[in-house]
Structures are given as structure tokens and as C-alpha cells.
Design an enzyme around this catalytic site. Structure first.
Site, PDB file in Angstrom:
ATOM      1  N   GLY A 531       0.788  -1.215   0.000  1.00 25.17           N
ATOM      2  CA  GLY A 531       0.000   0.000   0.000  1.00 25.17           C
ATOM      3  C   GLY A 531       0.820   1.265   0.000  1.00 25.17           C
ATOM      4  O   GLY A 531       0.561   2.192  -0.765  1.00 25.17           O
ATOM      5  N   SER A 855      -7.743   5.348   3.343  1.00 20.25           N
ATOM      6  CA  SER A 855      -6.283   5.191   3.266  1.00 20.25           C
ATOM      7  C   SER A 855      -6.000   4.720   1.842  1.00 20.25           C
ATOM      8  O   SER A 855      -6.069   3.511   1.548  1.00 20.25           O
ATOM      9  CB  SER A 855      -5.777   4.179   4.285  1.00 20.25           C
ATOM     10  OG  SER A 855      -5.947   4.663   5.599  1.00 20.25           O
ATOM     11  N   THR A 856      -5.751   5.673   0.966  1.00 15.11           N
ATOM     12  CA  THR A 856      -5.597   5.323  -0.451  1.00 15.11           C
ATOM     13  C   THR A 856      -4.384   4.437  -0.692  1.00 15.11           C
ATOM     14  O   THR A 856      -4.327   3.724  -1.702  1.00 15.11           O
ATOM     15  CB  THR A 856      -5.473   6.588  -1.311  1.00 15.11           C
ATOM     16  OG1 THR A 856      -4.381   7.386  -0.821  1.00 15.11           O
ATOM     17  CG2 THR A 856      -6.746   7.407  -1.259  1.00 15.11           C
ATOM     18  N   CYS A 857      -3.421   4.482   0.222  1.00 16.61           N
ATOM     19  CA  CYS A 857      -2.225   3.659   0.017  1.00 16.61           C
ATOM     20  C   CYS A 857      -2.560   2.171   0.003  1.00 16.61           C
ATOM     21  O   CYS A 857      -1.865   1.376  -0.623  1.00 16.61           O
ATOM     22  CB  CYS A 857      -1.183   3.957   1.082  1.00 16.61           C
ATOM     23  SG  CYS A 857      -1.741   3.682   2.765  1.00 16.61           S
ATOM     24  N   VAL A 858      -3.632   1.780   0.724  1.00 18.19           N
ATOM     25  CA  VAL A 858      -4.027   0.372   0.743  1.00 18.19           C
ATOM     26  C   VAL A 858      -5.434   0.170   0.188  1.00 18.19           C
ATOM     27  O   VAL A 858      -6.062  -0.868   0.406  1.00 18.19           O
ATOM     28  CB  VAL A 858      -3.937  -0.210   2.177  1.00 18.19           C
ATOM     29  CG1 VAL A 858      -2.490  -0.374   2.593  1.00 18.19           C
ATOM     30  CG2 VAL A 858      -4.692   0.669   3.163  1.00 18.19           C
TER      31      VAL A 858
END
Length: 889
Positions: A531, A855-858
Site C-alpha cells: 500500500g 487510506s488510499t495507500c491500501v
């Protein structure tokens, strides 16, 4: 025989036949002799001036067409440096019809082409091309033979004939000269002009000149032409072993017995420097097609592929052919069964062959004086007896020739044993797009397995590196892992990434670990299950591609990105590229372009979608740098008028006006073959207390060394338009584009990119524009916290309401939700099952006053437990439309 003027002798059958045979016999000497013999140059140049070439089409019948087609091809072969001039003069020339009117060169040859047995047979059945293409030994060109009485060539030469007794050779020559002309016409013809050939076209007569309209083909006939070219091209790639014969594989089929194709140290050791090198036509590689002197299979491939690609690109921009028209018949190329596995096996064989091939030296990738060679060479002239003994080669010449021969032999071998790869790299549109995407992902997966010693999962790979279970690409240990870790400041993502990851090179393919820190160097919380890496890559691209006058990329009117064409010039003239400091700034800038290419390649490699859109002409350069195309000069990117429109609409309209101007171009426009560039200078430190100017005007020669002395006229304006397009699209941004593509190629094999056109590459990078498939997204969503699905297999009530709301939303709002969670509004090409990381939902407490966060990273949506659909819908839409995420908590 005496003639009153040039028109009389240039259209005389006996003259054309005799001179054509004579030129063929001395083809290797003409340009060399012209370089130092002024009288010889004047005499030969008179054969290729505008009047003489234009008058070739004064005949009216098929016999005339066959004779003059062969002569035109001879001129193109002998006078290679004047190739575009000859094509233009043929294009501008006209012929007499039976009614006494004048017709266009394109329609003149096209009408004849349609009635040839070669065209008719291959259009009906692609397999019919095999006997027509059977390679024949080249004719001996060491002496000139008296032409036959009908002027068609040496009477003693036996040529292949069809059942009616007509020479197949001459039929091929008509087809090839038509394709040469049509290639030139397509390059300088706008889309509106191209579609003017349709009976239902809405293009007005005012937008095109009469000559342009005369040289367009009806779209129904363009469809027939593409069927012929598709069948012919497919056969040349897929059935190469049948065309060239089995001798190419006579040394064995396994990689271990490829000494014939790859050579070894003993080859150079045995080479005698005092022996004259043998010309290429002493071996099977240079055999000609259908017995035509100089017409190699590679030349025909390149010409056919080039025309077919140009038509396909127009159809991609503005559909006029049925989508299924481009696919090959299942009886010839079936997608059923193990097609993908067969392609992967061919790629594996190609990889093995590359590993045992010679390692070639690499040129300086940032040559400040470099330029891409866009010379349109038809073919190399066959060697004559005089050529063979003109000079005695030194050791370097011998080594170079041996390398070239091994390379050519290696390419022949690959063409014969990997026909599906040849189709994918040169005519990919014959295969469905979804199939090509699956093949691409298989290629990436295979590469990951090799590079990561069988550990595709990042954590398992790191463990293998840490504990020494590695025997592949790296030395391993903590030191190697440290190279793949970076500490990144949020406000300086690109600069920190460049500084810490530049040295990795293609090692950027391996899993990387990112630690984000704030302005106080405090580490942000984040679990890198892929992520944080995704967040890092999307942040780098969004920051690096931000357009501006001093940035690496700029955007057109449609907000599509392409390399800043003036940036390198601006640096050169701001910092003085003749100094060491100035050259270092240029090199550093090129490295940043290269690194950005690697980052984009990393996104493609990992299957991470990014929300950036590139201009079509720039994406074309990705697709057409692909692999070992049989004729890279034809299948490589070639600047054209339509691509210029995407870069600069005003310049395009101006050139279109010049092209169709009915008056005297020279008197009314006063142009010459130069271009003026206004370079906006950067803001370096002030030197010597002098004020730094804001811009610099540079005049460049488009036709050195005499462009400034060559006026643009009605006769040569097409060459001027072509030169302007080439300068704007290729020459000026050459270093920037080359560096970016070099970085991209270090992560993604260029041959893999060549499987897609420009719009398909954009889809591969950013996802599909098709309406979102909510059931597919729901099926492949992971749940956490309270929302985790229990033993009963039922979704939580809030989750069910969320999906009901998503089903009811308009597609534009669905995309907003998707971008809110994943940072891109488009779905993956192969569906949400391939989204990396997976779309996830977890609870965020029971307070209904809270908004959803992400949480755009994941790819994680944090959804409070709302009690009604109305509350959920209102809070969700407010969150996604506000452009905020973390802050709404």
C-alpha cells in the site's frame, strides 16, 4: 533516339526500360560517384528532378503502369537520399486517361493494383501469399544486360509467372510503388482530408484542395485495402519459415546449437583481415522476394506494416471500420486452447536466445548533438562486383560485419521460431485486446519469477534476500535490501525518490520499501503491504507530471501530457551547453526524464493504476519503439500532420492552409526551409551583474545546408510541412523522449509495449473508461473489523446498504467513490480481481456524524456504521465531492 523535351524521354518506354536496367546494374556506385564527380552528379540528378519523375505517369494502360512502377522503385532504391522528393513528385505528377483528363497517381496505381492476380488472391485467402512471396536468389548485378524488347527487363532473366503467363514480379512492383506513395500521402494528410473519401463525409469541399480529394480513397476501398494488407502482413510474420525455407533452422532447433546464429570467439579469430568482406547478398538473409532485385522480405514487411499501422491509428481515433475487421480469422489464428501459453513459451525462448547473444556496446544515451535518423530508406542497394573489391576492410570493419551478420541471422531465427511474438510486436491489432493484456501480465509474472528467484511475494523475496536463499540477480543481504528502502518527505517526493532510487537502474523492478516522514522528519504510520508503495508511486507521478514552463512535462489544450519540447533548449541556452557545467545540467535533466520513465514502468510492472493522461502522439512513441520489428524505419514512430494537431492546433491549421492554398505559395507566404523557435530561458543565478533575457530566438535549418536558400513553393510545400512536423514532434524533443523511453524500457520490455496502440497504452496505465462494474467490485472486496464476514457468510447491514447506494449512483459518482478510495477513477483492465491492493472496507465507529475516510495507500474505505441509506449516501457523496479524505475524520 532524340527527344524534344524531358517529358518526351522520361515517359518513353524504351528509355525507361534501358535506364532502369542500367541503374540497377550500377546501383551501388551512383551515390558514391556523385559525391566527387560533378558531371556524373548532374546527369544522374536530371533523372530524379520534379519534371522527369512527375511525367512517368503519362501512360494509360496496365503495361505502362508495370513498366513505370519498376522504374520508380529503381529510382527510390538508387537515390535513397532523395526518397521523399521522388515520392512527392510522383504524388504531384498526373497521368493521361482514355478520356484525355488528368488523374491522380494514387488512384492511377490503385486502380491497377485492384486488378492484379496477387491482390485478388491474397485478399481472398492469406495462405495464397506464400507462393507469391517465395524467396528467389537475387539476380547477378555485376554486369548490365540489354533489356528485352518490351522494356520490362533483361530478356535472359527467368521470373516467376502466374497461370496466365504474366510476370508476378511486375505485379509486385505496382503494389509496392502504390504503397510507397500511399505511405507518403497518409503522412501529410489530415484526418478530415482522409475521411473526405467517404461518400457520407461531412467534410466540406472548402477544407481540402482538389488534389487532396483526388488522392483520397473511398472508405469502402480502404477497407478492402486493409484486408489485403492484413492477410499479406500476417502471412509474412506467421509463416516466415515456409517463405524462407527450412535452411534457416538447419543448424538445429535448440538454443544450445545456435552457433550459426550467434557465433563465438573462434569466428573472429579465423577472420582474415586481408580478405575482402563478402556482401550480404552472398547468404540467404538477403534473398529477394519473387525475384525482384533489392526487394527483401524485410522491406516488404516494413512497407506493409507501416501503411497498415497508419490506417489503424486513424481508425482508433475515429472509428470507420467494424471492430472485428482487424481481428484475424480464427481459422488462421485461433485464441482457443493454449494460445497464451504458446506465446509465453516463445517469449521464454527469445529470452534464452538473448542471454547467449553477443553483448553489444552502448552509445552515449545523452548525446547532446544527437538526433533520430528518420531517413526513409527503401532498401540497401545490392553489392556489385566493383563494390566487393572497392576497398580492403580493416579489423574493425570485419568485426562490425560479423556482428551485423550474426544479428541478421539471429533475427531470422527468431522470426521462424516465434511467429506469435512477431504478430504481437508488429501487428498486435490482429489479436483481441483482452488477450494481449493477459499476455502482458504473464510476461511480467515470468520476469518477476526470474528476477526474484521464484519469490513473487515482496515479503518472501525480502526474507530470501535476508537469509541468503538467493542465487539470481543480486548479491543479497541487508545491504541490497537497504538500496530498496527510501525515506521520503511528503513535500519533496520526486526529489527524494530520484536521489535515493536513481542508482537502482532496472533493480527498481524489485519490491521497494517506503517510509514517509513529515517536515520535522517524524515517521508517518503506515503498513507497507504494497500500500505505501502504491501511495509513493502515485505521489511521484502526480508531483513530477505537474505541468509548468520549467517542468519536465507540459500539457496540450485537452490537458494531455507530453515532454516539454523546449526544456533542453532552454537549459542549453541558459547555462551554455558548450561549458562543462552546462552539459552537466543537460545530463542531469535527461536523467530525471529517464527516472520518470522508470517510475511509469514500475507502475505498469506492478499493475498499479495512476490517474495521468498522456498525449496520443507521445504514447505512439512507446508503442512503436517496440522490439525487433523487421523494418524499424517503417514500424518506428514517424511524425505526421495529425500528431502535430494534438500538440499545436494553431500550427496544424496554418500548415493545412498552406497545403491547400490555391495561389502562389512562394510569392504570398515568403517562406523558406527554416523554422524559428522561441526558447523561454530559465532563471539561473545572475552572471556578471547582467540582466538575463527572458527568451531567445533560434532559427534552424530544416534542409541543411541550404534550407535558408530554398524557398517554399507550390511544388515542395509538402516536404516543408513534413519537415515542420518532424522538427516539432521528433527533433526538438529528441533527448527528452529518448531518455524517458530508455527508463521505461529498463522496467518494461519495449517489445511488450509494442503489443498496444496509444489508446490501449493509456488504458493499461490508467484503467478502462468503461462504466464501473459494481457486482465485480463487490465480489472482490475485502472486509475488516466489525465488517469482516463471519461463518454465516453474510455481509454486515451497513455494508449491504453501501452496495445498494453504489448501485443507485450515476457512473460519475461511482468513479468519484473509486478515486476517493484508490486514487484513480478507472477500473483495472482485467477487472477488480487484479486491483493491487484489493478494494477494502472496514468499520470506523458508530458515530453517524462522522464522514467516510480513506487510506488510499491500501485502497481502504473507513465507513462508519450508518443506520440508513440516506445518511450513508449523503455523507459518502459529501466526502467524495469535497476532495478531502483524512481531514474529514
Amino acid at each position: 533516339m532524340f527527344f524534344s523535351d524531358s517529358e518526351a524521354y522520361s515517359s518513353d518506354r524504351d528509355f525507361v526500360g534501358a535506364v532502369g536496367s542500367l541503374l540497377s546494374s550500377v546501383s551501388g556506385l551512383v551515390e558514391a560517384e556523385s559525391a566527387h564527380n560533378e558531371f556524373f552528379r548532374e546527369q544522374t540528378d536530371s533523372l530524379v528532378d520534379a519534371e522527369n519523375v512527375g511525367n512517368l505517369l503519362s501512360g494509360s494502360g496496365e503495361e505502362d503502369a508495370m513498366l513505370f512502377a519498376g522504374y520508380a522503385l529503381t529510382l527510390l532504391r538508387v537515390f535513397r537520399r532523395k526518397g521523399d522528393d521522388i515520392r512527392m513528385w510522383l504524388y504531384l505528377g498526373s497521368n493521361s486517361t482514355s478520356s484525355g483528363s488528368r488523374g491522380s497517381a494514387i488512384r492511377y496505381f490503385w486502380n491497377v493494383v485492384q486488378h492484379t492476380t496477387v491482390y485478388q488472391a491474397i485478399t481472398k485467402d492469406s495462405r495464397a501469399a506464400i507462393p507469391f512471396l517465395k524467396l528467389q536468389p537475387k539476380q547477378d548485378q555485376s554486369e548490365w544486360r540489354t533489356p528485352s524488347l518490351d522494356g520490362t527487363g533483361p530478356s535472359t532473366t527467368q521470373r516467376p509467372v502466374d497461370s496466365a503467363g504474366n510476370r508476378i514480379t511486375k505485379k509486385w512492383e505496382i503494389i509496392l510503388v502504390f504503397l510507397e506513395l500511399y505511405t507518403f500521402v497518409l503522412k501529410i494528410m489530415g484526418d478530415d482530408e482522409f475521411f473526405a473519401g467517404s461518400e457520407n463525409s461531412v467534410t466540406t469541399n472548402q477544407s481540402t484542395s482538389p488534389r487532396t480529394r483526388d488522392n483520397t480513397l473511398p472508405l469502402t476501398e480502404v477497407k478492402d485495402l486493409t484486408t489485403f494488407l492484413k492477410n499479406l502482413g500476417f502471412t509474412m510474420y506467421f509463416d516466415m519459415s515456409l517463405i524462407i525455407g527450412s535452411n534457416v533452422l538447419s543448424e538445429g532447433n535448440d538454443v544450445g546449437s545456435l552457433s550459426k546464429h550467434f557465433g563465438g570467439p573462434s569466428v573472429l579469430a579465423m577472420a582474415d583481415e586481408n580478405e575482402p568482406s563478402k556482401p550480404d547478398d552472398d547468404n540467404q538473409v538477403s534473398q529477394s522476394v519473387a525475384g525482384i532485385t533489392g526487394m527483401s522480405i524485410d522491406y516488404v514487411k516494413g512497407l506493409v506494416t507501416g501503411v497498415l499501422r497508419q490506417i489503424y491509428e486513424r481508425d482508433s481515433r475515429r472509428r470507420f471500420l467494424p471492430k472485428e475487421h482487424w481481428l484475424m480469422s480464427p481459422s488462421r489464428l485461433s485464441m482457443e486452447g493454449n494460445f497464451i501459453q504458446a506465446v509465453v513459451m516463445e517469449e521464454e525462448s527469445r529470452h534464452q536466445i538473448q542471454e547467449v547473444s553477443d553483448t553489444e556496446g552502448e552509445d552515449n544515451p545523452y548525446d547532446l548533438d544527437g538526433d533520430d535518423d528518420d531517413a526513409h530508406e527503401v532498401w540497401q542497394p545490392p553489392a556489385t562486383v566493383r563494390d566487393r573489391f572497392r576497398r580492403r576492410p580493416n579489423g574493425a570493419d570485419t568485426e562490425r560485419r560479423i556482428r551485423q551478420q550474426r544479428k541478421a541471422s539471429r533475427k531470422r531465427y527468431l522470426q521462424a521460431v516465434a511467429p506469435r511474438l512477431e504478430i504481437l510486436q508488429n501487428m498486435p491489432f490482429l489479436i483481441p485486446f483482452d488477450t494481449r493484456v493477459q499476455i502482458f501480465r504473464e510476461f511480467v509474472h515470468l520476469d518477476m519469477l526470474k528476477r526474484r528467484n521464484g519469490y513473487v511475494d515482496p515479503d518472501l523475496w525480502r526474507q530470501s534476500m535476508m537469509f541468503g536463499s538467493h542465487h539470481g540477480s543480486f548479491g543479497g543481504g541487508d545491504g541490497e535490501l537497504n538500496k530498496h528502502h527510501a525515506k521520503i518527505r511528503r513535500k519533496h517526493v520526486f526529489e527524494d525518490a530520484f536521489e535515493q532510487f536513481w542508482g537502482l537502474g532496472e533493480g527498481l523492478k524489485e519490491p521497494i520499501q517506503i517510509t514517509f516522514v513529515d517536515e520535522f522528519d517524524i515517521v508517518e504510520a503506515g503498513i507497507d503491504g504494497g500500500g505505501v508503495t502504491k501511495e509513493f508511486l502515485t505521489s511521484v507521478t502526480s508531483q513530477a507530471f505537474e505541468p509548468g514552463p520549467e517542468d519536465l512535462f507540459v500539457e496540450n489544450e485537452q490537458h494531455l501530457l507530453y515532454p516539454n519540447p523546449a526544456l533542453i533548449d532552454a537549459i542549453k541556452y541558459t547555462y551554455d551547453a558548450s561549458t562543462l557545467d552546462g552539459r552537466l545540467v543537460v545530463i542531469e535533466t535527461c536523467r530525471r526524464y529517464e527516472f520518470l520513465g522508470r517510475i511509469v514502468g514500475k507502475c505498469l510492472y506492478e499493475g498499479i493504476l495512476v490517474d495521468i493522461s498522456f498525449a496520443g502522439f507521445f504514447l505512439l512513441k512507446w508503442a512503436l519503439t517496440g522490439g525487433s520489428g523487421s523494418a524499424p524505419r517503417e514500424t518506428g514512430y514517424r511524425a505526421n500532420l495529425n500528431d502535430l494537431r494534438e500538440m499545436d492546433e494553431a500550427l496544424y491549421q496554418g500548415l493545412l492552409q498552406l497545403k491547400n492554398y490555391p495561389g502562389d505559395v512562394e510569392a504570398d507566404f515568403s517562406l523558406n526551409f527554416t523554422v524559428t523557435d522561441n526558447i523561454p530561458l530559465l532563471s539561473p543565478p545572475v552572471l556578471s551583474g547582467k540582466n538575463t533575457p527572458k527568451s531567445k530566438t533560434i532559427t534552424r535549418d530544416l534542409r541543411p545546408p541550404s534550407g535558408a536558400d530554398t524557398p517554399v513553393t507550390n511544388a515542395n510545400r509538402l516536404l516543408y510541412i513534413s519537415a515542420i512536423a518532424r522538427h516539432r514532434l521528433q527533433t526538438q524533443p529528441h533527448l527528452q523522449t529518448t531518455a524517458f523511453l530508455k527508463g521505461l524500457a529498463s522496467i518494461i520490455q519495449p517489445s511488450w509495449l509494442s503489443m498496444f496502440n496509444q489508446s490501449e497504452l493509456q488504458t493499461l496505465l490508467g484503467g478502462t473508461q468503461a462504466p464501473l462494474n459494481i457486482p465485480d467490485l463487490r465480489q472482490h472486496t475485502a472486509y475488516g473489523g466489525v465488517y469482516a464476514i463471519g461463518d454465516d457468510g453474510l455481509e454486515h447491514a451497513t455494508v449491504r446498504m453501501f452496495w445498494d447506494v453504489m448501485e443507485a449512483l450515476e457512473d460519475v459518482d461511482r468513479r468519484r467513490v473509486l478515486k476517493f478510495v484508490t486514487s484513480t477513477p478507472r477500473a483495472p483492465l482485467l477487472g477488480f480481481a487484479s486491483l493491487n491492493p484489493r478494494f477494502s472496507i472496514r468499520d470506523a465507529g458508530a458515530d453517524e456524524a462522522r464522514f467516510p475516510t480513506t487510506s488510499t495507500c491500501v485502497n481502504l474505505l473507513k465507513l462508519p456504521m450508518y443506520r440508513s441509506k440516506e445518511a450513508l449516501r449523503d455523507k459518502l457523496l459529501y466526502a467524495v465531492r469535497s476532495g478531502a479524505g483524512f481531514d474529514l475524520s
